[in-house]
Design an enzyme around this catalytic site. Structure first.
Site, PDB file in Angstrom:
ATOM      1  N   SER A   1      20.903  29.298  12.646  1.00  0.00           N
ATOM      2  CA  SER A   1      21.274  29.320  11.322  1.00  0.00           C
ATOM      3  C   SER A   1      21.149  28.065  10.539  1.00  0.00           C
ATOM      4  O   SER A   1      20.969  27.094  11.142  1.00  0.00           O
ATOM      5  CB  SER A   1      22.881  29.966  11.174  1.00  0.00           C
ATOM      6  OG  SER A   1      23.636  28.771  11.436  1.00  0.00           O
ATOM      7  N   LYS A   2      21.374  27.849   9.362  1.00  0.00           N
ATOM      8  CA  LYS A   2      21.546  26.732   8.503  1.00  0.00           C
ATOM      9  C   LYS A   2      22.023  25.715   9.045  1.00  0.00           C
ATOM     10  O   LYS A   2      21.877  24.572   9.086  1.00  0.00           O
ATOM     11  CB  LYS A   2      21.654  27.005   7.082  1.00  0.00           C
ATOM     12  CG  LYS A   2      20.834  27.564   6.289  1.00  0.00           C
ATOM     13  CD  LYS A   2      21.082  27.989   4.861  1.00  0.00           C
ATOM     14  CE  LYS A   2      20.276  28.903   4.199  1.00  0.00           C
ATOM     15  NZ  LYS A   2      20.777  29.479   3.045  1.00  0.00           N
ATOM     16  N   ARG A   3      23.296  26.112   9.556  1.00  0.00           N
ATOM     17  CA  ARG A   3      24.366  25.129  10.251  1.00  0.00           C
ATOM     18  C   ARG A   3      23.514  24.372  11.496  1.00  0.00           C
ATOM     19  O   ARG A   3      23.788  23.234  11.632  1.00  0.00           O
ATOM     20  CB  ARG A   3      25.659  25.760  10.594  1.00  0.00           C
ATOM     21  CG  ARG A   3      26.520  25.632   9.868  1.00  0.00           C
ATOM     22  CD  ARG A   3      27.862  26.446  10.312  1.00  0.00           C
ATOM     23  NE  ARG A   3      27.595  27.750   9.717  1.00  0.00           N
ATOM     24  CZ  ARG A   3      27.725  28.895  10.796  1.00  0.00           C
ATOM     25  NH1 ARG A   3      28.325  28.547  12.056  1.00  0.00           N
ATOM     26  NH2 ARG A   3      27.552  29.992  10.419  1.00  0.00           N
ATOM     27  N   ASP A   4      22.536  24.870  11.883  1.00  0.00           N
ATOM     28  CA  ASP A   4      21.939  24.051  13.157  1.00  0.00           C
ATOM     29  C   ASP A   4      21.161  23.242  12.658  1.00  0.00           C
ATOM     30  O   ASP A   4      20.440  22.419  13.417  1.00  0.00           O
ATOM     31  CB  ASP A   4      21.304  25.283  13.919  1.00  0.00           C
ATOM     32  CG  ASP A   4      22.198  26.291  14.594  1.00  0.00           C
ATOM     33  OD1 ASP A   4      23.141  25.853  15.269  1.00  0.00           O
ATOM     34  OD2 ASP A   4      22.037  27.564  14.483  1.00  0.00           O
TER      35      ASP A   4
END
Ligand code: GLU
Length: 478
Positions: free
Chosen positions: A251-254
């Site tokens: 996800s974008k968090r990664d």
């Protein structure tokens, strides 16, 4: 004839997972001498994003994964944009209703929500309760005549085992009792993805449906639809999810997930594609460097694995570096120049940039590695890294550097060899190790403690620049 498709929904940007799906499709088409189609699945009007189709096409074009047939390119089975095919879906839905495989449903969202809540409270399944399946023909006619809004649902039979022979996953079976009476046509007259994808895959003569694992659970519905229509289903291949180090969906968090972000960071399409190809697929040997063309020679769906594929950012950087080093410096220069504009820096002379690239090549993994991380090739330093000053600027540094700079003024050849010989001789004659001079020189010229070979860098910068910078540093670091 193998015909495959990439069928994105224009809900934003092209996700790296989407590019991998497109690539696998493209590779199979290339390998088999088949065709690769691009279909735009824009039937969910609530999720449309303006400019998303253009962004998608732009990213695909950058990657060089271009369709043989499809949206924008055209072809004999168009239109290839689903919102332009509404009459086709309507006709197909009418056929299903007439054959008793689908039915009108007049339940309003409010009614559905209330009944779902009730069931939830009783701990029962919240699937659609099939309320409208049993409406009489007369009632249906009457409510249609009265202009009541409706959807059309497909009938899912009870107690059937639906078996899918997936190229990647082998046989996967589903209990039809657990499948909802799927909506096929929505109240806005648009089809759902399920109906539109099946109808189009059939009409567009798709032979292999290669898509992300998240669509596996929809496949029993699709298989039933093929059966209802009396059509031969294509082969299915569900490719593994792209996951992060802790096994969750990337996800974008990664980190970055859009293809555009990688392009802006200075990745090469060849590097990104090579990396993505190997997320879930391997050639069966130790090779790791591939171009699209060499991939197409050895790609096969049989070597795609079932389990999730971990997105390793370091590996991507490494693979990109391998590709960078296959490109001649003068070609790289043209690719790097636009990144100066992005950084808001003045573009260097092309010939000068080529020299910088030659000196830096072994260390650069990204196109942007030739810009922001090495400002000293383009501007005089205005600051000197504090930690490096502490570590490298000794009591004797000032005198040593200023003395060697005087010798440098008289050097006729300003080559790495001559510079190194001069520095070493000077250090020796003053009874110090070469390092006592090398580190302060680098600090004075670049403002930092690390970089490419000092002598090669000095040659690129030229004598005047080196002397000017040393003089300036001697004042500041006095
Ligand atoms: N429109 C779907 C998506 O956005 C395509 C799924 C499929 O390939 O069948 O992923």
């Amino acid at each position: 004839m193998v015909r495959v498709r990439f069928a994105p929904s224009p809900t934003g940007y092209l996700h790296v997972g989407g590019l991998r799906t497109a690539l696998y499709n493209w590779l199979l088409a290339r390998r088999e001498g088949g065709q690769f189609l691009l279909r735009i699945e824009d039937t969910d009007r609530t999720r449309l994003v303006e400019g998303a189709v253009e962004a998608l096409l732009d990213s695909l074009k950058w990657a060089g994964i271009t369709p043989d047939e499809g949206a924008l390119v055209g072809g004999p089975y168009g239109p290839y944009v689903q919102s332009e095919r509404l009459p086709i879906y309507r006709e197909m839905v009418d056929k299903l209703i007439a054959a008793g495989h689908a039915y009108y449903c007049f339940c309003t969202p409010e009614e559905l929500a209330a009944r779902r809540a009730e069931k939830e409270a009783q701990g029962e399944s919240t699937a659609y309760d099939r309320h409208c399946r049993s409406l009489s023909k007369e009632e249906v006619e009457r409510r249609l005549g009265a202009g009541e809004p409706y959807v059309v649902r497909m009938i899912i039979p009870d107690g059937r085992e639906i078996v899918i022979d997936d190229v990647v996953r082998g046989q996967v079976s589903f209990d039809s009792s657990l499948v909802d009476d799927q909506i096929l046509l929505k109240s806005d007259g648009f089809p759902t993805y399920h109906l539109a994808a099946v109808v189009d895959d059939h009409l567009m003569k798709i032979t292999h449906v290669i898509r992300g694992e998240e669509w596996l659970s929809s496949t029993p519905k699709h298989v039933l639809l093929y059966e209802y229509f009396g059509w031969e289903p294509p082969k299915f291949a569900h490719v593994p999810l792209i996951i992060n180090e802790s096994g969750k969906k990337l996800s974008k968090r990664d980190g970055d997930v859009s293809v555009e972000a990688y392009r802006e960071k200075g990745y090469l399409p060849e590097g990104l594609l090579n990396f993505l190809a190997m997320l879930g697929w391997n050639p069966g040997d130790e090779r790791e460097f591939f171009t699209k063309e060499t991939l197409a020679e050895c790609f096969s769906l049989e070597r795609v694995r079932k389990s999730g594929a971990v997105f390793d950012f370091n590996k991507l950087l490494y693979i990109n570096g391998l590709h960078m080093r296959t490109i001649p410096a003068d070609k790289l220069a043209d690719m790097v120049l636009p990144f100066f504009d992005k950084a808001g820096w003045e573009r260097p002379e092309r010939d000068y940039l080529i020299k910088v690239i030659e000196v830096m090549a072994e260390r650069a993994n990204l196109l942007t590695d030739y810009v922001e991380p090495i400002p000293y090739f383009y501007k005089d330093p205005t600051e000197y890294e504090e930690a490096t000053v502490k570590k490298r600027w000794k009591a004797a540094s000032h005198e040593l550097l200023s003395g060697w700079a005087d010798e440098m003024k008289n050097m006729e050849e300003f080559t790495p060899e001559a510079l190194e010989a001069s520095l070493r001789a000077y250090a020796e004659s003053h009874g110090v190790g070469a390092g006592q001079l090398i580190h302060p020189t680098r600090l004075a010229i670049t403002g930092v403690g690390n970089g490419p070979s000092l002598f090669h860098m000095m040659e690129v910068l030229g004598k005047d620049t080196c002397l000017r910078r040393i003089e300036a540093a001697l004042k500041v670091l006095a």
